[in-house]
Design a protein around this motif. Structure first.
Motif, PDB file in Angstrom:
ATOM      1  N   ALA A  56       0.831  -1.211   0.000  1.00  0.00           N
ATOM      2  CA  ALA A  56       0.000   0.000   0.000  1.00  0.00           C
ATOM      3  C   ALA A  56       0.862   1.256   0.000  1.00  0.00           C
ATOM      4  O   ALA A  56       0.612   2.197  -0.760  1.00  0.00           O
ATOM      5  N   VAL A  57       1.884   1.275   0.839  1.00  0.00           N
ATOM      6  CA  VAL A  57       2.738   2.458   0.918  1.00  0.00           C
ATOM      7  C   VAL A  57       3.513   2.637  -0.389  1.00  0.00           C
ATOM      8  O   VAL A  57       3.627   3.750  -0.920  1.00  0.00           O
ATOM      9  N   ALA A  58       4.020   1.544  -0.932  1.00  0.00           N
ATOM     10  CA  ALA A  58       4.776   1.621  -2.178  1.00  0.00           C
ATOM     11  C   ALA A  58       3.872   2.110  -3.310  1.00  0.00           C
ATOM     12  O   ALA A  58       4.271   2.929  -4.143  1.00  0.00           O
ATOM     13  N   LEU A  59       2.643   1.630  -3.309  1.00  0.00           N
ATOM     14  CA  LEU A  59       1.705   2.066  -4.343  1.00  0.00           C
ATOM     15  C   LEU A  59       1.367   3.549  -4.172  1.00  0.00           C
ATOM     16  O   LEU A  59       1.309   4.307  -5.148  1.00  0.00           O
ATOM     17  N   ALA A  60       1.172   3.959  -2.930  1.00  0.00           N
ATOM     18  CA  ALA A  60       0.871   5.374  -2.670  1.00  0.00           C
ATOM     19  C   ALA A  60       2.013   6.254  -3.181  1.00  0.00           C
ATOM     20  O   ALA A  60       1.774   7.321  -3.761  1.00  0.00           O
ATOM     21  N   ALA A  61       3.242   5.799  -2.988  1.00  0.00           N
ATOM     22  CA  ALA A  61       4.391   6.573  -3.477  1.00  0.00           C
ATOM     23  C   ALA A  61       4.372   6.610  -5.001  1.00  0.00           C
ATOM     24  O   ALA A  61       4.535   7.670  -5.617  1.00  0.00           O
ATOM     25  N   ALA A  62       4.145   5.455  -5.630  1.00  0.00           N
ATOM     26  CA  ALA A  62       4.177   5.390  -7.091  1.00  0.00           C
ATOM     27  C   ALA A  62       3.050   6.204  -7.720  1.00  0.00           C
ATOM     28  O   ALA A  62       3.209   6.781  -8.795  1.00  0.00           O
ATOM     29  N   LEU A  63       1.902   6.240  -7.047  1.00  0.00           N
ATOM     30  CA  LEU A  63       0.749   6.961  -7.615  1.00  0.00           C
ATOM     31  C   LEU A  63       0.720   8.416  -7.159  1.00  0.00           C
ATOM     32  O   LEU A  63      -0.207   9.144  -7.470  1.00  0.00           O
ATOM     33  N   MET A  72       7.338   5.961  14.884  1.00  0.00           N
ATOM     34  CA  MET A  72       6.564   4.799  14.440  1.00  0.00           C
ATOM     35  C   MET A  72       7.496   3.655  14.064  1.00  0.00           C
ATOM     36  O   MET A  72       7.219   2.486  14.341  1.00  0.00           O
ATOM     37  N   LEU A  73       8.614   4.020  13.438  1.00  0.00           N
ATOM     38  CA  LEU A  73       9.582   3.009  13.034  1.00  0.00           C
ATOM     39  C   LEU A  73      10.162   2.302  14.253  1.00  0.00           C
ATOM     40  O   LEU A  73      10.243   1.073  14.297  1.00  0.00           O
ATOM     41  N   GLU A  74      10.523   3.080  15.262  1.00  0.00           N
ATOM     42  CA  GLU A  74      11.060   2.470  16.484  1.00  0.00           C
ATOM     43  C   GLU A  74       9.986   1.612  17.141  1.00  0.00           C
ATOM     44  O   GLU A  74      10.251   0.496  17.564  1.00  0.00           O
ATOM     45  N   LEU A  75       8.749   2.135  17.208  1.00  0.00           N
ATOM     46  CA  LEU A  75       7.689   1.372  17.859  1.00  0.00           C
ATOM     47  C   LEU A  75       7.377   0.101  17.074  1.00  0.00           C
ATOM     48  O   LEU A  75       7.202  -0.965  17.646  1.00  0.00           O
ATOM     49  N   ALA A  76       7.336   0.225  15.738  1.00  0.00           N
ATOM     50  CA  ALA A  76       7.016  -0.947  14.921  1.00  0.00           C
ATOM     51  C   ALA A  76       8.097  -2.008  15.073  1.00  0.00           C
ATOM     52  O   ALA A  76       7.807  -3.187  15.180  1.00  0.00           O
ATOM     53  N   SER A  77       9.359  -1.557  15.127  1.00  0.00           N
ATOM     54  CA  SER A  77      10.423  -2.556  15.167  1.00  0.00           C
ATOM     55  C   SER A  77      10.622  -3.122  16.564  1.00  0.00           C
ATOM     56  O   SER A  77      11.275  -4.134  16.732  1.00  0.00           O
ATOM     57  N   VAL A  78      10.075  -2.489  17.584  1.00  0.00           N
ATOM     58  CA  VAL A  78      10.201  -3.081  18.916  1.00  0.00           C
ATOM     59  C   VAL A  78       8.904  -3.724  19.384  1.00  0.00           C
ATOM     60  O   VAL A  78       8.681  -3.907  20.558  1.00  0.00           O
ATOM     61  N   GLY A  79       8.035  -4.027  18.455  1.00  0.00           N
ATOM     62  CA  GLY A  79       6.943  -4.906  18.826  1.00  0.00           C
ATOM     63  C   GLY A  79       5.538  -4.330  18.807  1.00  0.00           C
ATOM     64  O   GLY A  79       4.605  -5.038  19.106  1.00  0.00           O
ATOM     65  N   ALA A  80       5.365  -3.050  18.463  1.00  0.00           N
ATOM     66  CA  ALA A  80       3.989  -2.565  18.309  1.00  0.00           C
ATOM     67  C   ALA A  80       3.522  -3.052  16.942  1.00  0.00           C
ATOM     68  O   ALA A  80       4.095  -2.700  15.931  1.00  0.00           O
ATOM     69  N   LYS A  81       2.479  -3.875  16.915  1.00  0.00           N
ATOM     70  CA  LYS A  81       2.207  -4.624  15.680  1.00  0.00           C
ATOM     71  C   LYS A  81       1.232  -3.941  14.719  1.00  0.00           C
ATOM     72  O   LYS A  81       0.666  -4.582  13.851  1.00  0.00           O
ATOM     73  N   LEU A 124       1.690  -1.568  12.279  1.00  0.00           N
ATOM     74  CA  LEU A 124       2.158  -1.435  10.907  1.00  0.00           C
ATOM     75  C   LEU A 124       3.425  -2.270  10.724  1.00  0.00           C
ATOM     76  O   LEU A 124       4.264  -2.323  11.622  1.00  0.00           O
ATOM     77  N   GLN A 125       3.559  -2.859   9.571  1.00  0.00           N
ATOM     78  CA  GLN A 125       4.754  -3.626   9.283  1.00  0.00           C
ATOM     79  C   GLN A 125       5.966  -2.676   9.209  1.00  0.00           C
ATOM     80  O   GLN A 125       5.880  -1.592   8.621  1.00  0.00           O
ATOM     81  N   THR A 126       7.071  -3.074   9.813  1.00  0.00           N
ATOM     82  CA  THR A 126       8.244  -2.189   9.905  1.00  0.00           C
ATOM     83  C   THR A 126       8.708  -1.666   8.550  1.00  0.00           C
ATOM     84  O   THR A 126       8.962  -0.475   8.376  1.00  0.00           O
ATOM     85  N   ARG A 127       8.809  -2.560   7.573  1.00  0.00           N
ATOM     86  CA  ARG A 127       9.327  -2.128   6.273  1.00  0.00           C
ATOM     87  C   ARG A 127       8.428  -1.087   5.617  1.00  0.00           C
ATOM     88  O   ARG A 127       8.881  -0.243   4.861  1.00  0.00           O
ATOM     89  N   SER A 128       7.124  -1.177   5.904  1.00  0.00           N
ATOM     90  CA  SER A 128       6.220  -0.193   5.302  1.00  0.00           C
ATOM     91  C   SER A 128       6.476   1.192   5.900  1.00  0.00           C
ATOM     92  O   SER A 128       6.374   2.204   5.218  1.00  0.00           O
ATOM     93  N   VAL A 129       6.824   1.236   7.170  1.00  0.00           N
ATOM     94  CA  VAL A 129       7.098   2.523   7.809  1.00  0.00           C
ATOM     95  C   VAL A 129       8.422   3.095   7.271  1.00  0.00           C
ATOM     96  O   VAL A 129       8.532   4.295   7.004  1.00  0.00           O
ATOM     97  N   GLU A 130       9.395   2.224   7.090  1.00  0.00           N
ATOM     98  CA  GLU A 130      10.676   2.649   6.508  1.00  0.00           C
ATOM     99  C   GLU A 130      10.461   3.316   5.161  1.00  0.00           C
ATOM    100  O   GLU A 130      10.995   4.378   4.875  1.00  0.00           O
ATOM    101  N   LEU A 131       9.648   2.657   4.350  1.00  0.00           N
ATOM    102  CA  LEU A 131       9.406   3.202   3.019  1.00  0.00           C
ATOM    103  C   LEU A 131       8.611   4.502   3.082  1.00  0.00           C
ATOM    104  O   LEU A 131       8.902   5.459   2.356  1.00  0.00           O
ATOM    105  N   ALA A 132       7.612   4.541   3.963  1.00  0.00           N
ATOM    106  CA  ALA A 132       6.804   5.759   4.096  1.00  0.00           C
ATOM    107  C   ALA A 132       7.704   6.937   4.463  1.00  0.00           C
ATOM    108  O   ALA A 132       7.567   8.040   3.940  1.00  0.00           O
ATOM    109  N   MET A 133       8.660   6.677   5.347  1.00  0.00           N
ATOM    110  CA  MET A 133       9.569   7.732   5.778  1.00  0.00           C
ATOM    111  C   MET A 133      10.447   8.177   4.621  1.00  0.00           C
ATOM    112  O   MET A 133      10.666   9.363   4.408  1.00  0.00           O
ATOM    113  N   LYS A 134      10.954   7.220   3.879  1.00  0.00           N
ATOM    114  CA  LYS A 134      11.858   7.531   2.778  1.00  0.00           C
ATOM    115  C   LYS A 134      11.125   8.270   1.662  1.00  0.00           C
ATOM    116  O   LYS A 134      11.617   9.250   1.117  1.00  0.00           O
TER     117      LYS A 134
END
Ligand code: ASP
Ligand code: MG
Length: 405
Positions: A158-165, A201-210, A212-222
Protein backbone atom coordinates in the motif's frame (compact mmCIF):
# COMPACT_ATOMS: atom_id res chain seq x y z
CA UNK A 1 -10.16 16.26 -4.66
CA UNK A 2 -7.48 13.97 -3.27
CA UNK A 3 -5.85 10.81 -4.47
CA UNK A 4 -6.01 8.17 -1.75
CA UNK A 5 -4.75 4.62 -1.39
CA UNK A 6 -7.07 2.67 0.93
CA UNK A 7 -5.61 -0.54 2.33
CA UNK A 8 -7.72 -3.16 4.09
CA UNK A 9 -6.14 -5.90 6.22
CA UNK A 10 -7.20 -9.51 6.60
CA UNK A 11 -9.78 -8.94 9.34
CA UNK A 12 -11.38 -6.18 7.25
CA UNK A 13 -12.04 -8.62 4.39
CA UNK A 14 -12.63 -11.72 6.51
CA UNK A 15 -16.08 -12.50 5.07
CA UNK A 16 -18.56 -11.21 2.50
CA UNK A 17 -20.26 -8.80 4.90
CA UNK A 18 -16.95 -7.23 5.70
CA UNK A 19 -16.09 -6.98 2.03
CA UNK A 20 -19.44 -5.20 1.53
CA UNK A 21 -18.40 -2.85 4.33
CA UNK A 22 -15.11 -2.18 2.51
CA UNK A 23 -17.04 -1.40 -0.66
CA UNK A 24 -19.26 1.05 1.24
CA UNK A 25 -16.22 2.86 2.64
CA UNK A 26 -14.56 3.07 -0.74
CA UNK A 27 -17.79 4.33 -2.30
CA UNK A 28 -17.93 7.12 0.27
CA UNK A 29 -14.49 8.38 -0.74
CA UNK A 30 -15.34 8.08 -4.43
CA UNK A 31 -18.64 9.93 -3.97
CA UNK A 32 -16.75 12.69 -2.19
CA UNK A 33 -14.88 13.24 -5.45
CA UNK A 34 -11.59 11.50 -4.60
CA UNK A 35 -9.50 9.26 -6.80
CA UNK A 36 -9.10 5.96 -4.98
CA UNK A 37 -6.91 2.90 -5.35
CA UNK A 38 -7.61 -0.02 -3.02
CA UNK A 39 -5.12 -2.57 -1.68
CA UNK A 40 -6.37 -5.68 0.09
CA UNK A 41 -4.86 -8.52 2.10
CA UNK A 42 -6.06 -12.09 2.01
CA UNK A 43 -9.05 -13.04 4.17
CA UNK A 44 -7.99 -13.43 7.81
CA UNK A 45 -6.37 -16.80 8.41
CA UNK A 46 -5.98 -17.66 4.74
CA UNK A 47 -2.27 -16.94 4.42
CA UNK A 48 -1.53 -18.95 7.58
CA UNK A 49 -3.35 -21.91 6.08
CA UNK A 50 -1.48 -21.61 2.77
CA UNK A 51 1.89 -21.36 4.53
CA UNK A 52 1.02 -24.41 6.61
CA UNK A 53 0.15 -26.48 3.56
CA UNK A 54 3.56 -25.75 2.06
CA UNK A 55 5.29 -26.63 5.31
CA UNK A 56 3.32 -29.80 5.83
CA UNK A 57 4.26 -31.07 2.39
CA UNK A 58 7.91 -30.24 2.79
CA UNK A 59 9.62 -28.15 5.46
CA UNK A 60 12.34 -27.21 2.96
CA UNK A 61 9.97 -26.34 0.12
CA UNK A 62 10.99 -24.38 -2.97
CA UNK A 63 10.53 -20.66 -2.30
CA UNK A 64 9.22 -19.96 -5.81
CA UNK A 65 6.44 -22.49 -5.36
CA UNK A 66 5.72 -21.16 -1.87
CA UNK A 67 5.09 -17.76 -3.46
CA UNK A 68 2.84 -19.33 -6.07
CA UNK A 69 0.73 -20.78 -3.28
CA UNK A 70 0.64 -17.94 -0.74
CA UNK A 71 -0.05 -15.25 -3.35
CA UNK A 72 -3.45 -16.83 -4.06
CA UNK A 73 -5.11 -15.42 -0.93
CA UNK A 74 -4.97 -11.89 -2.29
CA UNK A 75 -6.17 -12.96 -5.74
CA UNK A 76 -9.45 -14.02 -4.17
CA UNK A 77 -10.01 -10.81 -2.22
CA UNK A 78 -9.23 -8.42 -5.09
CA UNK A 79 -11.80 -10.14 -7.27
CA UNK A 80 -14.42 -10.21 -4.54
CA UNK A 81 -13.79 -6.58 -3.60
CA UNK A 82 -14.10 -5.50 -7.24
CA UNK A 83 -17.39 -7.40 -7.51
CA UNK A 84 -18.68 -5.81 -4.28
CA UNK A 85 -17.74 -2.36 -5.57
CA UNK A 86 -19.45 -2.94 -8.91
CA UNK A 87 -22.52 -4.13 -7.03
CA UNK A 88 -22.83 -0.72 -5.35
CA UNK A 89 -22.28 1.11 -8.59
CA UNK A 90 -18.57 1.89 -8.32
CA UNK A 91 -16.53 1.14 -11.41
CA UNK A 92 -13.71 -1.14 -10.28
CA UNK A 93 -11.10 -3.52 -11.66
CA UNK A 94 -8.83 -6.03 -9.91
CA UNK A 95 -5.07 -6.09 -10.38
CA UNK A 96 -2.63 -8.76 -9.36
CA UNK A 97 0.92 -7.67 -8.59
CA UNK A 98 2.27 -8.80 -11.96
CA UNK A 99 -0.43 -6.96 -13.82
CA UNK A 100 0.46 -3.54 -12.41
CA UNK A 101 3.40 -4.48 -12.50
CA UNK A 102 4.97 -4.34 -9.05
CA UNK A 103 8.57 -5.31 -9.75
CA UNK A 104 10.62 -6.85 -6.95
CA UNK A 105 13.99 -8.50 -6.49
CA UNK A 106 14.20 -12.29 -6.57
CA UNK A 107 14.20 -12.90 -2.79
CA UNK A 108 11.19 -15.19 -2.90
CA UNK A 109 9.11 -15.19 0.28
CA UNK A 110 10.48 -11.81 1.40
CA UNK A 111 11.03 -9.86 -1.80
CA UNK A 112 11.81 -6.14 -1.86
CA UNK A 113 9.82 -3.81 -4.06
CA UNK A 114 12.12 -2.26 -6.63
CA UNK A 115 9.81 -0.36 -8.92
CA UNK A 116 6.13 0.16 -9.52
CA UNK A 117 4.90 1.42 -12.85
CA UNK A 118 1.84 3.46 -11.91
CA UNK A 119 1.03 4.77 -15.40
CA UNK A 120 -1.87 2.48 -16.19
CA UNK A 121 -3.43 2.74 -12.74
CA UNK A 122 -3.25 6.53 -12.80
CA UNK A 123 -4.92 6.58 -16.21
CA UNK A 124 -7.71 4.35 -14.91
CA UNK A 125 -8.22 6.47 -11.80
CA UNK A 126 -8.42 9.58 -13.93
CA UNK A 127 -11.23 7.91 -15.89
CA UNK A 128 -13.06 7.29 -12.60
CA UNK A 129 -12.19 3.65 -12.15
CA UNK A 130 -11.06 2.18 -8.83
CA UNK A 131 -8.11 -0.21 -9.17
CA UNK A 132 -8.22 -2.97 -6.54
CA UNK A 133 -4.64 -4.14 -6.16
CA UNK A 134 -3.46 -7.33 -4.50
CA UNK A 135 -1.29 -6.63 -1.48
CA UNK A 136 1.72 -8.83 -0.71
CA UNK A 137 2.38 -9.73 -4.36
CA UNK A 138 5.02 -8.76 -6.87
CA UNK A 139 6.81 -10.09 -9.87
CA UNK A 140 10.48 -10.82 -10.28
CA UNK A 141 11.38 -9.67 -13.80
CA UNK A 142 14.45 -11.93 -14.28
CA UNK A 143 12.54 -15.18 -14.26
CA UNK A 144 9.11 -13.63 -14.62
CA UNK A 145 7.76 -15.33 -11.51
CA UNK A 146 5.34 -14.25 -8.80
CA UNK A 147 6.97 -13.09 -5.58
CA UNK A 148 5.59 -12.19 -2.15
CA UNK A 149 6.84 -9.49 0.17
CA UNK A 150 7.01 -11.32 3.50
CA UNK A 151 4.33 -11.66 6.16
CA UNK A 152 2.35 -8.51 6.73
CA UNK A 153 3.62 -7.29 3.37
CA UNK A 154 0.42 -5.70 2.14
CA UNK A 155 1.11 -2.65 4.29
CA UNK A 156 4.29 -2.31 2.27
CA UNK A 157 2.35 -2.81 -0.98
CA UNK A 158 0.00 0.00 0.00
CA UNK A 159 2.74 2.46 0.92
CA UNK A 160 4.78 1.62 -2.18
CA UNK A 161 1.71 2.07 -4.34
CA UNK A 162 0.87 5.37 -2.67
CA UNK A 163 4.39 6.57 -3.48
CA UNK A 164 4.18 5.39 -7.09
CA UNK A 165 0.75 6.96 -7.61
CA UNK A 166 1.81 10.16 -5.84
CA UNK A 167 -1.17 9.76 -3.54
CA UNK A 168 -1.98 12.45 -1.02
CA UNK A 169 -2.50 9.82 1.67
CA UNK A 170 -2.28 6.13 2.38
CA UNK A 171 -5.08 5.01 4.68
CA UNK A 172 -4.44 1.70 6.42
CA UNK A 173 -7.74 0.26 7.63
CA UNK A 174 -7.34 -2.36 10.32
CA UNK A 175 -9.00 -3.86 13.40
CA UNK A 176 -7.61 -1.23 15.77
CA UNK A 177 -8.50 2.42 15.41
CA UNK A 178 -5.03 3.89 15.51
CA UNK A 179 -1.62 3.92 17.10
CA UNK A 180 -1.74 3.91 20.89
CA UNK A 181 0.72 5.05 23.52
CA UNK A 182 1.02 1.36 24.36
CA UNK A 183 -0.90 -1.89 24.03
CA UNK A 184 -4.43 -1.12 25.37
CA UNK A 185 -4.82 -4.77 26.39
CA UNK A 186 -2.10 -4.18 28.99
CA UNK A 187 -2.87 -0.58 29.85
CA UNK A 188 -6.58 0.19 29.47
CA UNK A 189 -5.76 3.87 29.95
CA UNK A 190 -3.53 3.94 26.86
CA UNK A 191 -4.32 6.89 24.60
CA UNK A 192 -4.69 7.05 20.86
CA UNK A 193 -2.05 9.28 19.29
CA UNK A 194 -3.43 11.83 16.88
CA UNK A 195 -0.06 12.15 15.17
CA UNK A 196 3.20 10.31 15.38
CA UNK A 197 6.44 10.87 13.48
CA UNK A 198 7.89 8.33 11.06
CA UNK A 199 10.95 7.96 13.27
CA UNK A 200 8.88 7.13 16.34
CA UNK A 201 6.56 4.80 14.44
CA UNK A 202 9.58 3.01 13.03
CA UNK A 203 11.06 2.47 16.48
CA UNK A 204 7.69 1.37 17.86
CA UNK A 205 7.02 -0.95 14.92
CA UNK A 206 10.42 -2.56 15.17
CA UNK A 207 10.20 -3.08 18.92
CA UNK A 208 6.94 -4.91 18.83
CA UNK A 209 3.99 -2.56 18.31
CA UNK A 210 2.21 -4.62 15.68
CA UNK A 211 0.02 -1.99 14.01
CA UNK A 212 2.16 -1.43 10.91
CA UNK A 213 4.75 -3.63 9.28
CA UNK A 214 8.24 -2.19 9.90
CA UNK A 215 9.33 -2.13 6.27
CA UNK A 216 6.22 -0.19 5.30
CA UNK A 217 7.10 2.52 7.81
CA UNK A 218 10.68 2.65 6.51
CA UNK A 219 9.41 3.20 3.02
CA UNK A 220 6.80 5.76 4.10
CA UNK A 221 9.57 7.73 5.78
CA UNK A 222 11.86 7.53 2.78
CA UNK A 223 9.19 8.38 0.22
CA UNK A 224 7.38 10.85 2.55
CA UNK A 225 4.04 9.09 2.26
CA UNK A 226 1.47 10.34 4.77
CA UNK A 227 0.01 7.26 6.41
CA UNK A 228 -3.19 7.13 8.40
CA UNK A 229 -4.03 4.11 10.57
CA UNK A 230 -7.75 3.74 11.20
CA UNK A 231 -10.50 1.26 11.98
CA UNK A 232 -12.57 -0.32 9.25
CA UNK A 233 -15.35 -1.01 11.74
CA UNK A 234 -15.84 2.37 13.38
CA UNK A 235 -16.14 5.90 12.06
CA UNK A 236 -13.43 7.60 14.05
CA UNK A 237 -10.39 9.57 13.02
CA UNK A 238 -7.27 7.43 13.17
CA UNK A 239 -3.62 8.21 13.82
CA UNK A 240 -1.51 10.06 11.27
CA UNK A 241 2.08 8.98 10.71
CA UNK A 242 3.85 12.03 9.33
CA UNK A 243 7.03 14.02 9.16
CA UNK A 244 8.10 15.38 12.53
CA UNK A 245 7.83 18.94 11.18
CA UNK A 246 4.09 18.39 11.14
CA UNK A 247 4.05 17.69 14.86
CA UNK A 248 3.80 20.81 16.96
CA UNK A 249 4.23 19.50 20.43
CA UNK A 250 7.02 16.95 20.59
CA UNK A 251 6.40 14.69 23.59
CA UNK A 252 9.47 13.40 25.37
CA UNK A 253 7.98 9.92 25.37
CA UNK A 254 5.28 9.12 22.80
CA UNK A 255 4.92 5.43 23.28
CA UNK A 256 6.00 2.29 25.06
CA UNK A 257 6.47 -0.99 23.25
CA UNK A 258 7.34 -4.46 24.42
CA UNK A 259 8.52 -7.58 22.72
CA UNK A 260 8.74 -11.11 23.96
CA UNK A 261 10.36 -12.26 20.74
CA UNK A 262 13.96 -12.05 21.90
CA UNK A 263 16.29 -14.31 23.81
CA UNK A 264 19.36 -13.38 25.80
CA UNK A 265 22.73 -15.02 25.25
CA UNK A 266 25.72 -14.59 27.55
CA UNK A 267 29.23 -15.75 26.74
CA UNK A 268 31.18 -16.12 29.96
CA UNK A 269 34.88 -15.31 30.15
CA UNK A 270 35.56 -14.31 26.57
CA UNK A 271 39.23 -13.40 26.00
CA UNK A 272 39.57 -9.62 26.10
CA UNK A 273 41.54 -8.86 22.97
CA UNK A 274 41.10 -7.38 19.51
CA UNK A 275 39.14 -9.42 16.99
CA UNK A 276 37.06 -11.41 19.43
CA UNK A 277 33.79 -9.54 18.87
CA UNK A 278 34.23 -9.95 15.13
CA UNK A 279 34.73 -13.68 15.63
CA UNK A 280 31.55 -13.91 17.73
CA UNK A 281 29.23 -11.79 15.59
CA UNK A 282 30.65 -12.43 12.10
CA UNK A 283 29.36 -16.00 11.81
CA UNK A 284 26.01 -14.99 13.30
CA UNK A 285 25.49 -12.31 10.70
CA UNK A 286 26.59 -14.65 7.92
CA UNK A 287 23.85 -17.01 9.05
CA UNK A 288 21.34 -14.11 8.99
CA UNK A 289 20.90 -14.14 12.75
CA UNK A 290 19.97 -10.61 13.79
CA UNK A 291 21.65 -9.43 16.94
CA UNK A 292 20.02 -6.58 18.79
CA UNK A 293 21.20 -5.40 22.20
CA UNK A 294 24.89 -5.97 22.95
CA UNK A 295 26.80 -5.33 26.16
CA UNK A 296 30.33 -6.16 27.08
CA UNK A 297 31.88 -5.76 30.51
CA UNK A 298 35.23 -4.25 31.34
CA UNK A 299 37.77 -7.05 31.39
CA UNK A 300 39.47 -7.70 34.71
CA UNK A 301 41.55 -10.84 34.40
CA UNK A 302 42.06 -10.74 30.65
CA UNK A 303 38.52 -12.01 30.04
CA UNK A 304 35.13 -10.38 29.82
CA UNK A 305 31.45 -11.37 29.70
CA UNK A 306 29.51 -10.59 26.57
CA UNK A 307 25.71 -10.46 26.54
CA UNK A 308 23.44 -9.88 23.57
CA UNK A 309 19.98 -10.68 22.30
CA UNK A 310 18.81 -12.59 19.23
CA UNK A 311 15.33 -13.38 17.96
CA UNK A 312 13.80 -16.23 19.94
CA UNK A 313 13.30 -18.25 16.79
CA UNK A 314 17.00 -17.87 15.96
CA UNK A 315 18.24 -19.02 19.37
CA UNK A 316 18.85 -22.69 18.46
CA UNK A 317 20.78 -21.67 15.36
CA UNK A 318 22.77 -19.00 17.22
CA UNK A 319 23.62 -21.46 19.94
CA UNK A 320 24.78 -24.04 17.47
CA UNK A 321 26.99 -21.55 15.61
CA UNK A 322 28.50 -20.21 18.83
CA UNK A 323 29.15 -23.65 20.31
CA UNK A 324 30.89 -24.70 17.12
CA UNK A 325 33.14 -21.64 17.34
CA UNK A 326 33.78 -22.08 21.06
CA UNK A 327 37.41 -23.21 20.74
CA UNK A 328 38.27 -20.50 18.26
CA UNK A 329 36.64 -17.69 20.22
CA UNK A 330 37.81 -19.16 23.50
CA UNK A 331 34.87 -18.41 25.81
CA UNK A 332 34.20 -20.53 28.87
CA UNK A 333 30.44 -21.05 28.82
CA UNK A 334 27.33 -20.07 26.92
CA UNK A 335 24.22 -19.20 28.91
CA UNK A 336 20.89 -18.61 27.19
CA UNK A 337 17.60 -17.31 28.57
CA UNK A 338 14.52 -16.93 26.44
CA UNK A 339 12.27 -15.92 29.29
CA UNK A 340 12.92 -12.22 28.80
CA UNK A 341 11.04 -9.20 27.47
CA UNK A 342 12.36 -6.05 25.91
CA UNK A 343 10.57 -2.88 27.00
CA UNK A 344 11.24 0.29 25.02
CA UNK A 345 10.24 3.89 25.53
CA UNK A 346 10.26 5.99 22.39
CA UNK A 347 9.97 9.72 21.76
CA UNK A 348 11.51 12.39 19.54
CA UNK A 349 11.59 14.80 22.49
CA UNK A 350 14.43 12.70 23.94
CA UNK A 351 16.79 14.43 21.55
CA UNK A 352 16.48 17.60 23.56
CA UNK A 353 15.61 16.34 27.03
CA UNK A 354 17.85 14.62 29.54
CA UNK A 355 16.71 12.27 32.27
CA UNK A 356 14.46 9.90 30.32
CA UNK A 357 16.60 6.87 31.05
CA UNK A 358 17.01 7.68 34.72
CA UNK A 359 13.26 8.07 35.27
CA UNK A 360 12.81 4.72 33.51
CA UNK A 361 15.30 3.02 35.81
CA UNK A 362 13.72 4.68 38.84
CA UNK A 363 10.23 3.51 37.93
CA UNK A 364 11.41 -0.06 37.37
CA UNK A 365 13.40 -0.07 40.62
CA UNK A 366 10.36 1.06 42.55
CA UNK A 367 8.49 -2.02 41.30
CA UNK A 368 11.43 -4.27 42.14
CA UNK A 369 12.07 -5.12 38.49
CA UNK A 370 15.63 -6.11 37.72
CA UNK A 371 17.15 -4.72 34.52
CA UNK A 372 19.37 -7.20 32.69
CA UNK A 373 20.52 -5.27 29.62
CA UNK A 374 20.14 -1.64 28.55
CA UNK A 375 20.49 -0.08 25.13
CA UNK A 376 19.72 3.37 23.79
CA UNK A 377 19.40 5.22 20.54
CA UNK A 378 18.71 8.87 19.85
CA UNK A 379 14.98 8.52 20.45
CA UNK A 380 14.69 5.24 22.36
CA UNK A 381 15.70 3.56 25.59
CA UNK A 382 15.26 -0.20 25.83
CA UNK A 383 15.69 -2.55 28.76
CA UNK A 384 15.60 -6.30 28.99
CA UNK A 385 13.67 -7.61 31.99
CA UNK A 386 12.35 -11.01 33.10
CA UNK A 387 9.32 -11.82 30.93
CA UNK A 388 7.03 -12.23 33.94
CA UNK A 389 7.38 -8.51 34.65
CA UNK A 390 6.33 -7.31 31.19
CA UNK A 391 2.89 -5.99 32.13
CA UNK A 392 4.04 -4.46 35.40
CA UNK A 393 6.92 -2.68 33.68
CA UNK A 394 4.79 -1.33 30.83
CA UNK A 395 2.15 -0.03 33.24
CA UNK A 396 4.68 1.60 35.55
CA UNK A 397 6.41 3.37 32.65
CA UNK A 398 3.14 4.47 31.09
CA UNK A 399 2.30 6.25 34.34
CA UNK A 400 5.75 7.68 34.94
CA UNK A 401 5.87 9.43 31.58
CA UNK A 402 2.40 10.90 32.06
CA UNK A 403 0.80 8.90 29.25
CA UNK A 404 -2.24 7.60 31.19
CA UNK A 405 -5.52 8.98 29.87
N1 ASP B 1 -1.77 -11.91 3.58
C1 ASP B 1 -0.40 -11.64 3.93
C2 ASP B 1 -0.11 -12.07 5.34
O1 ASP B 1 -0.99 -12.53 6.03
C3 ASP B 1 -0.04 -10.20 3.74
C4 ASP B 1 -0.75 -9.26 4.65
O2 ASP B 1 -1.84 -9.53 5.11
O3 ASP B 1 -0.22 -8.18 4.92
O4 ASP B 1 1.01 -12.01 5.77
MG1 MG C 1 -1.53 -7.07 8.03
Amino acid sequence: MSRIVMKFGGTSVADLDRIRNVAARVKREVDAGNQVAVVVSAMAGTTNQLVKWCQDLSPLHDAREYDTVVATGEQVTIGLTAIALQAVGVEARSWQGWQVPIRTDNAHGKARVEEIDGTELIARMEQGQVPVVAGFQGIEPGRNRVTTLGRGGSDLSAVALAAALKADRCDIYTDVDGVYTTDPRIVPRARKLERISYEEMLELASVGAKVLQTRSVELAMKARVRVQVLSSFEDKPGSLVVDEDEIMEKPIVSGIAYSRDEAKVTLRRVPDRPGVAARVFGPLSEANVNVDMIVQNVGADGTTDMTFTVGKADLPRARDILERGKAEVGFEALLADDNVAKISVVGIGMRTHAGVASSMFGALAEKGINIQVISTSEIKVSVLVPADYTELAVRALHTVYGLDA
